[in-house]
Design an enzyme around this catalytic site. Structure first.
Site: not given
Ligand code: IMP
Length: 193
Positions: A176, A68, A151, A8, A11-12
């Site tokens: 990544h 993840d 970020d 959901n 950004h991803k």
């Molecule tokens: P999840 O993969 O949705 O569990 O995200 C884990 C956490 O890492 C979240 O707080 C995201 O905001 C952060 N996060 C995931 N990917 C990135 C990225 O590419 N840049 C910065 N923060 C990230």
């Protein structure tokens, strides 16, 4: 081909849409009419990624993938890692998580860190995983409004700017998420050539 992206996080979705070739059409949960909070109950990125993709596969029966991501800081023993989204508490936002990270590091000059993404793909009911790593370091203060999450405090090796100071195209050079997605794409292209 069409593939459901089990997230959901807008950004991803934007970042991965920016990477996928036009031959692979991403269907978001919203577009698929699926409105659920996907659980992340495990203590590894691998297990959480699998939980998310399997949850959506069980609901839809369609090929799908999830990802993840965790920020792993060497001097903090890999923290926040799998807890990256909830580092400062269950309801914490990105600014609060980032503040906690900077407080924990204080003036420590050992600031090496990496973002690690694990993608879990379910294709015809079978699971495959792909990993992408971006090495870098944690800045002393946040900089930039681009991107999301951590970020503004992450400086990838090979640059002096944080991801927060980069455009999406610039972040993609180091990312990544891009590295893991590249592997996903070449795997899918092999399967469907
Ligand atoms: P999840 O993969 O949705 O569990 O995200 C884990 C956490 O890492 C979240 O707080 C995201 O905001 C952060 N996060 C995931 N990917 C990135 C990225 O590419 N840049 C910065 N923060 C990230």
């Amino acid at each position: 081909m069409q593939i459901v992206f089990a997230t959901n996080n807008v950004h991803k979705i934007q970042e991965i849409q920016h990477i996928l070739p036009s031959s692979i059409q991403l269907v978001t949960l919203k577009e698929g009419g699926i409105n659920i909070e996907i659980p992340e109950p495990h203590d590894s990125l691998e297990a959480n990624a699998r939980e998310k993709s399997m949850t959506i596969y069980r609901l839809t029966g369609k090929d799908c993938f999830s990802e993840d991501t965790g920020l792993e800081v060497e001097t903090l023993g890999g923290e926040p890692g799998v807890k990256s989204a909830r580092y400062a508490g269950d309801q914490a936002n990105a600014a609060e998580n980032t503040r906690k990270l900077l407080e924990k590091l204080g003036n420590n000059t050992q600031r090496q860190a990496q973002f690690r993404t694990v993608i879990s793909l379910i294709l015809a009911g079978k699971e495959y995983q792909f990993e992408g790593i971006c090495k870098g370091r944690i800045a002393f203060t946040p900089s930039g409004d681009n991107g999301f999450g951590y970020d503004p405090v992450f400086i990838p090796d090979g640059d002096i700017r944080t991801f927060g100071d980069m455009t999406m195209a610039e972040k993609k050079q180091f990312s990544h998420r891009r590295k893991a997605t590249d592997q996903l794409v070449s795997f899918l292209q092999q399967q469907f050539k």
